[in-house]
Write a protein that holds these residues in place. Structure first.
Motif, PDB file in Angstrom:
ATOM      1  N   ASP A  46       0.870  -1.182   0.000  1.00 32.02           N
ATOM      2  CA  ASP A  46       0.000   0.000   0.000  1.00 32.02           C
ATOM      3  C   ASP A  46       0.902   1.226   0.000  1.00 32.02           C
ATOM      4  OD1 ASP A  46      -1.808   2.084   0.373  1.00 32.02           O
ATOM      5  OD2 ASP A  46      -3.042   0.951   1.778  1.00 32.02           O
ATOM      6  N   ILE A  47       1.032   1.863  -1.149  1.00 25.30           N
ATOM      7  CA  ILE A  47       1.941   2.996  -1.287  1.00 25.30           C
ATOM      8  C   ILE A  47       1.512   4.178  -0.427  1.00 25.30           C
ATOM      9  CG2 ILE A  47       0.777   4.103  -3.245  1.00 25.30           C
ATOM     10  CD1 ILE A  47       3.589   4.543  -4.461  1.00 25.30           C
ATOM     11  N   ASN A  48       0.235   4.211  -0.029  1.00 19.46           N
ATOM     12  CA  ASN A  48      -0.298   5.345   0.721  1.00 19.46           C
ATOM     13  C   ASN A  48      -0.323   5.116   2.233  1.00 19.46           C
ATOM     14  OD1 ASN A  48      -0.858   7.026  -1.555  1.00 19.46           O
ATOM     15  ND2 ASN A  48      -2.495   5.575  -2.061  1.00 19.46           N
ATOM     16  N   VAL A  49       0.260   4.005   2.663  1.00 20.99           N
ATOM     17  CA  VAL A  49       0.434   3.726   4.085  1.00 20.99           C
ATOM     18  C   VAL A  49       1.844   3.186   4.263  1.00 20.99           C
ATOM     19  CG1 VAL A  49      -0.408   2.495   6.110  1.00 20.99           C
ATOM     20  CG2 VAL A  49      -2.004   3.119   4.286  1.00 20.99           C
ATOM     21  N   GLY A  50       2.615   3.791   5.135  1.00 15.51           N
ATOM     22  CA  GLY A  50       3.978   3.298   5.317  1.00 15.51           C
ATOM     23  C   GLY A  50       4.696   3.987   6.457  1.00 15.51           C
ATOM     24  N   THR A  51       5.883   3.484   6.754  1.00 15.76           N
ATOM     25  CA  THR A  51       6.723   4.034   7.818  1.00 15.76           C
ATOM     26  C   THR A  51       8.180   3.933   7.412  1.00 15.76           C
ATOM     27  OG1 THR A  51       5.155   3.200   9.477  1.00 15.76           O
ATOM     28  CG2 THR A  51       7.317   3.915  10.268  1.00 15.76           C
TER      29      THR A  51
END
Length: 282
Positions: A46-51
Motif C-alpha cells: 500500500d503505497i499510501n500507508v507506510g513508515t
C-alpha cells in the motif's frame, strides 16, 4: 545514555534493561562524491500507508535528502529531508500538491545522532495523515498542508527507478546528504509508532531496539544495516528478508579510523564515545 561507538558508531540500546542492542555500522554520505543509493520498485503493499525509521547524524547544514521518489505523472515529488533554509525536518507526500509536514523543531546540532520516524496513512483523520517523531518525541508541524491529502498516491517512493536515498528523486535535483545513516527501515503498508523501533530507558534516554523480527515489512519494505563490507555493492544489502537491495553509487566499503564524537540526545544530554568502521562515500 545510549552509547555511540564503533562504526556508526555503534549505538547501544536498552542498556539499562539487560537486553543490549548494538548498531554496529553506519554509512557516511559525502555530497562532494555524489554518494547516494538508488532503487527500482514495482507494486506496493500500500503505497499510501507506510513508515520510514532511521538514525541520522548530520555533518553539514542545508538541504539533505533522506528519501525521495516521483512517479513522473504528478506535479510534486515526495521526500523526507532537512530543509535548506531553517534545518527543520520535512516530509512531503507529493502528488497534486506538496502535502507537507514541517517540524517546528530545528535540527542544527552536527554532533547529535537523531532517531527519526515518519509514518503516513492517507485514509487517517486529517491530523494523523502524517506523523513524525524524533528520539521518541512526537513533532508538531508549522505546515498543515498534509492534512488535505485525500487523493493521489504518496510519492516518497514510486513504482519506477527514480527512488533515492541521499539525493533527489531520479537525480532531477541534488539536495545531497552530508552525514551518516544507520538502521534504516521501510515498512510498506503499515503506519507504525516509534516504539516499534526504540524505547526509553530508566534514565529517559531514547535507545534503539532489535526490532527486525517483530516487523512485517510488506512487498517493498527493506532494512538497511550497512554492515556488509565484502564489497561496495554489498553496502546496499537488504536484511529484511525481502531481497530489496539498493544500488550503491560512489561509496567505498572500508573501515574508517577510530575517532571521538560528542553526541546529544533530544534532551540535550551530552556524551563522548569512540567511533570506528564507518563506511565512507568517496
Amino acid at each position: 545514555m545510549s552509547a555511540l561507538k564503533g562504526a556508526l558508531p555503534a549505538i547501544v540500546g536498552a542498556a539499562n534493561a539487560g537486553e543490549d542492542f548494538q548498531i554496529d555500522r553506519s554509512l557516511r554520505f559525502n555530497s562532494a562524491d555524489t554518494a547516494h543509493l538508488s532503487k527500482t520498485f514495482s507494486s506496493f503493499t500500500d503505497i499510501n500507508v507506510g513508515t520510514i525509521s532511521f538514525w541520522v547524524k548530520r555533518s553539514a547544514l542545508g538541504s539533505s535528502v533522506i528519501a525521495a521518489g516521483w512517479d513522473g505523472a504528478v506535479s510534486y515529488s515526495g521526500s523526507i529531508q532537512f530543509d535548506s533554509t531553517d534545518n527543520t525536518l520535512i516530509a512531503v507526500m507529493g502528488g497534486a500538491a506538496a502535502y507537507q509536514f514541517k517540524t517546528n523543531a530545528v535540527f542544527r546540532d552536527l554532533s547529535a545522532w537523531y532517531h527519526c520516524v515518519v509514518a503516513w496513512n492517507r485514509s487517517a483523520s486529517a491530523a494523523d495523515k502524517v506523523k513524525v517523531w524524533v528520539n521518541g518525541v512526537a513533532q508538531t508541524s508549522s505546515d498543515t498542508g498534509y492534512q488535505s491529502w485525500t487523493s493521489g498516491n504518496c510519492q516518497i517512493w514510486a513504482s519506477n527507478s527514480g527512488n533515492r536515498i541521499g539525493r533527489g528523486d531520479a537525480d532531477r535535483y541534488n539536495n545531497l546528504l552530508n552525514g551518516y545513516l544507520a538502521e534504516y527501515h521501510y515498512v510498506d503498508g503499515q503506519a507504525l509508532a516509534p516504539t516499534d523501533f526504540g524505547k526509553f530507558d530508566s534514565d529517559n534516554n531514547w535507545n534503539p531496539i532489535d526490532c527486525k523480527d517483530n516487523l512485517t515489512y510488506g512487498t517493498n519494505g527493506f532494512y538497511l544495516k550497512f554492515d556488509d563490507n565484502s564489497s561496495s555493492a554489498a553496502l546496499g544489502t537488504d536484511s529484511s528478508g525481502n531481497g530489496n537491495t539498493w544500488t550503491v553509487h560512489n561509496f567505498t566499503a572500508s573501515a574508517g579510523g577510530s575517532t571521538t564524537l560528542s553526541i546529544s540526545g533530544y534532551s540535550n544530554q551530552l556524551g563522548s564515545y569512540p567511533l570506528s568502521n564507518v563506511y565512507d562515500g568517496n
